[in-house]
Design a protein around this motif. Structure first.
Motif, PDB file in Angstrom:
ATOM      1  N   ALA A  87     -13.897  -4.171   8.848  1.00 34.76           N
ATOM      2  CA  ALA A  87     -14.408  -5.524   8.575  1.00 34.76           C
ATOM      3  C   ALA A  87     -13.274  -6.547   8.515  1.00 34.76           C
ATOM      4  N   THR A  88     -12.110  -6.143   7.983  1.00 37.73           N
ATOM      5  CA  THR A  88     -11.037  -7.120   7.759  1.00 37.73           C
ATOM      6  C   THR A  88      -9.944  -7.066   8.816  1.00 37.73           C
ATOM      7  N   GLY A  89      -9.863  -5.943   9.549  1.00 36.27           N
ATOM      8  CA  GLY A  89      -8.772  -5.789  10.515  1.00 36.27           C
ATOM      9  C   GLY A  89      -7.472  -5.340   9.857  1.00 36.27           C
ATOM     10  N   CYS A  90      -7.510  -5.047   8.566  1.00 37.19           N
ATOM     11  CA  CYS A  90      -6.279  -4.587   7.920  1.00 37.19           C
ATOM     12  C   CYS A  90      -6.122  -3.077   8.112  1.00 37.19           C
ATOM     13  N   THR A  91      -4.910  -2.590   7.839  1.00 37.83           N
ATOM     14  CA  THR A  91      -4.630  -1.167   8.047  1.00 37.83           C
ATOM     15  C   THR A  91      -4.661  -0.435   6.712  1.00 37.83           C
ATOM     16  N   HIS A  92      -4.617   0.898   6.801  1.00 39.65           N
ATOM     17  CA  HIS A  92      -4.558   1.704   5.579  1.00 39.65           C
ATOM     18  C   HIS A  92      -3.313   1.327   4.767  1.00 39.65           C
ATOM     19  N   ALA A  93      -2.208   1.078   5.478  1.00 40.81           N
ATOM     20  CA  ALA A  93      -0.956   0.696   4.787  1.00 40.81           C
ATOM     21  C   ALA A  93      -1.146  -0.614   4.021  1.00 40.81           C
ATOM     22  N   ASP A  94      -1.857  -1.587   4.632  1.00 35.76           N
ATOM     23  CA  ASP A  94      -2.122  -2.864   3.937  1.00 35.76           C
ATOM     24  C   ASP A  94      -2.885  -2.607   2.641  1.00 35.76           C
ATOM     25  N   LEU A  95      -3.879  -1.715   2.728  1.00 33.04           N
ATOM     26  CA  LEU A  95      -4.707  -1.444   1.540  1.00 33.04           C
ATOM     27  C   LEU A  95      -3.859  -0.866   0.412  1.00 33.04           C
ATOM     28  N   LEU A  96      -2.922   0.001   0.780  1.00 35.71           N
ATOM     29  CA  LEU A  96      -2.089   0.644  -0.239  1.00 35.71           C
ATOM     30  C   LEU A  96      -1.027  -0.308  -0.770  1.00 35.71           C
ATOM     31  N   ALA A  97      -0.393  -1.047   0.143  1.00 36.43           N
ATOM     32  CA  ALA A  97       0.776  -1.846  -0.251  1.00 36.43           C
ATOM     33  C   ALA A  97       0.387  -3.201  -0.827  1.00 36.43           C
ATOM     34  N   ARG A  98      -0.727  -3.780  -0.346  1.00 33.63           N
ATOM     35  CA  ARG A  98      -1.081  -5.143  -0.797  1.00 33.63           C
ATOM     36  C   ARG A  98      -2.548  -5.243  -1.196  1.00 33.63           C
ATOM     37  N   PRO A  99      -2.959  -4.489  -2.227  1.00 35.14           N
ATOM     38  CA  PRO A  99      -4.376  -4.520  -2.628  1.00 35.14           C
ATOM     39  C   PRO A  99      -4.802  -5.881  -3.161  1.00 35.14           C
ATOM     40  N   GLU A 100      -3.819  -6.750  -3.479  1.00 36.38           N
ATOM     41  CA  GLU A 100      -4.154  -8.070  -4.021  1.00 36.38           C
ATOM     42  C   GLU A 100      -4.485  -9.080  -2.913  1.00 36.38           C
ATOM     43  N   THR A 101      -4.378  -8.663  -1.631  1.00 38.49           N
ATOM     44  CA  THR A 101      -4.680  -9.579  -0.517  1.00 38.49           C
ATOM     45  C   THR A 101      -6.144 -10.018  -0.584  1.00 38.49           C
ATOM     46  N   PRO A 102      -6.404 -11.336  -0.494  1.00 35.94           N
ATOM     47  CA  PRO A 102      -7.805 -11.774  -0.538  1.00 35.94           C
ATOM     48  C   PRO A 102      -8.559 -11.390   0.746  1.00 35.94           C
ATOM     49  N   VAL A 103      -9.839 -11.084   0.583  1.00 39.80           N
ATOM     50  CA  VAL A 103     -10.704 -10.793   1.737  1.00 39.80           C
ATOM     51  C   VAL A 103     -11.479 -12.076   2.025  1.00 39.80           C
ATOM     52  N   PHE A 104     -11.420 -12.553   3.269  1.00 39.18           N
ATOM     53  CA  PHE A 104     -12.083 -13.820   3.565  1.00 39.18           C
ATOM     54  C   PHE A 104     -13.601 -13.665   3.671  1.00 39.18           C
ATOM     55  N   GLY A 105     -14.287 -14.759   3.441  1.00 33.05           N
ATOM     56  CA  GLY A 105     -15.746 -14.784   3.320  1.00 33.05           C
ATOM     57  C   GLY A 105     -16.525 -13.918   4.293  1.00 33.05           C
ATOM     58  N   PRO A 106     -16.465 -14.235   5.599  1.00 35.43           N
ATOM     59  CA  PRO A 106     -17.307 -13.479   6.545  1.00 35.43           C
ATOM     60  C   PRO A 106     -16.961 -11.991   6.570  1.00 35.43           C
ATOM     61  N   ALA A 107     -15.673 -11.645   6.478  1.00 36.14           N
ATOM     62  CA  ALA A 107     -15.273 -10.233   6.488  1.00 36.14           C
ATOM     63  C   ALA A 107     -15.800  -9.545   5.229  1.00 36.14           C
ATOM     64  N   GLY A 108     -15.732 -10.252   4.114  1.00 35.98           N
ATOM     65  CA  GLY A 108     -16.224  -9.695   2.844  1.00 35.98           C
ATOM     66  C   GLY A 108     -17.723  -9.468   2.902  1.00 35.98           C
ATOM     67  N   ALA A 109     -18.437 -10.438   3.487  1.00 35.05           N
ATOM     68  CA  ALA A 109     -19.900 -10.321   3.579  1.00 35.05           C
ATOM     69  C   ALA A 109     -20.277  -9.146   4.484  1.00 35.05           C
ATOM     70  N   GLN A 110     -19.541  -9.017   5.592  1.00 33.47           N
ATOM     71  CA  GLN A 110     -19.790  -7.900   6.515  1.00 33.47           C
ATOM     72  C   GLN A 110     -19.572  -6.562   5.800  1.00 33.47           C
ATOM     73  N   TYR A 111     -18.465  -6.482   5.056  1.00 37.09           N
ATOM     74  CA  TYR A 111     -18.138  -5.248   4.327  1.00 37.09           C
ATOM     75  C   TYR A 111     -19.232  -4.906   3.309  1.00 37.09           C
ATOM     76  N   LEU A 112     -19.676  -5.904   2.548  1.00 35.34           N
ATOM     77  CA  LEU A 112     -20.703  -5.648   1.521  1.00 35.34           C
ATOM     78  C   LEU A 112     -22.009  -5.184   2.150  1.00 35.34           C
ATOM     79  N   GLU A 113     -22.340  -5.785   3.298  1.00 34.81           N
ATOM     80  CA  GLU A 113     -23.573  -5.364   3.991  1.00 34.81           C
ATOM     81  C   GLU A 113     -23.447  -3.913   4.461  1.00 34.81           C
ATOM     82  N   TRP A 114     -22.277  -3.581   5.031  1.00 37.16           N
ATOM     83  CA  TRP A 114     -22.063  -2.211   5.503  1.00 37.16           C
ATOM     84  C   TRP A 114     -22.112  -1.206   4.356  1.00 37.16           C
TER      85      TRP A 114
END
Ligand code: GLN
Length: 270
Positions: free
Chosen positions: A26-53
């Motif tokens: 949904a966000t285009g981020c990598t596994h490394a991004d998730l581990l290293a920068r969990p504080e990165t904000p998720v933008f609206g449409p990507a967040g909505a897509q993720y929640l729906e999924w």
């Protein structure tokens, strides 16, 4: 919502790995991004897509239909609810086909009921000397498979129709198939996301052997002398498959188990 909060919100609802893959998609981020920068904000449409999924996954939809892709044999195939999601056990069918094709300088091969194209495309990519044909009754499946062939650079000729119908008068050195082989009413059809998959790709609506009977019965008229038929089947269909092959005049009928030790592919030589 941050990446870390997004993952936390799926906890206890869906598998951790599924949440991670959906968030990456949904966000285009990598596994490394998730581990290293969990504080990165998720933008609206990507967040909505993720929640729906997450909600749809929680309700049982297979991950591959949400992300639109599935990996098979180290390649990424696009999938839609018009095609079965690739199963790892189908690798056995490819291995047996590749073994035979490697021994041939040229070969005509046909995959009956190609679906997303994993069998036909894997063979075309791994055995470039082979001319590979792929048949499916569903025009929607053919369009998924054709798209995969374009993306992966596989040379495959597609035909729409039922089993041998679009192959009148043609002969091959190898016929392969992963047909629908689950019996109608098998409780397995109600589990693990199978209700979301095309029923015509899973069950023949009968005892599970109807399509295998049709494929075995028509094979001799479409094989060169010495040609092979190889097909996938259910855990309890090995003996019935070998009997059908023998009755249709095939020699060297055999059954091979998958990596889980379950009878999975049978074949014979004409
Ligand atoms: N192996 C699949 C399943 O049991 C069935 C695939 C098929 O019918 N070709 O889920």
């Amino acid at each position: 919502m941050t990446l870390g909060e997004a993952l936390a919100l799926a906890r206890g609802r869906i598998a951790r790995l599924d949440a991670r893959l959906l968030l990456e998609c949904a966000t285009g981020c990598t596994h490394a991004d998730l581990l290293a920068r969990p504080e990165t904000p998720v933008f609206g449409p990507a967040g909505a897509q993720y929640l729906e999924w997450v909600a749809r996954r929680e309700a049982g939809e297979p991950l591959a239909y949400l992300t639109g892709e599935a990996e098979f044999r180290g390649r990424v195939f696009q999938v839609s609810p018009d095609v079965l999601i690739p199963r790892p056990e189908t690798e056995v069918l490819i291995d047996l086909a590749v073994d035979r094709l490697k021994a041939m300088k040229t070969a005509r091969v046909v995959d009956l009921g190609t679906g997303s194209g994993i069998v036909a495309l894997s063979l075309a990519l791994e055995c470039p000397q082979a001319d590979v044909f792929a048949v499916d009754l569903s025009p929607e499946a053919i369009s998924v498979a054709r798209n995969n062939a374009g993306r992966l650079g596989a040379r495959v000729e597609f035909r729409t129709g039922s089993w041998y119908a679009p192959l009148a008068g043609e002969r091959f050195d190898l016929i392969v198939s992963n047909p629908p082989y689950v019996a109608a009413g098998d409780p397995h059809l109600a589990l693990d996301g199978l209700p979301h998959e095309p029923q015509m790709a899973l069950t023949d609506g009968g005892d599970g052997l109807d399509c295998i009977r049709a494929i075995v019965a028509g094979a001799a008229a479409h094989l060169q002398p010495g040609g092979w038929l190889l097909f996938e089947h259910g855990y309890d269909q090995g003996e019935a498959s070998r009997n059908l092959l023998a009755a249709a005049g095939f020699k060297e009928a055999f059954t091979t188990p998958d990596l889980a030790g379950t009878d999975r592919v049978s074949g014979g030589k004409i």
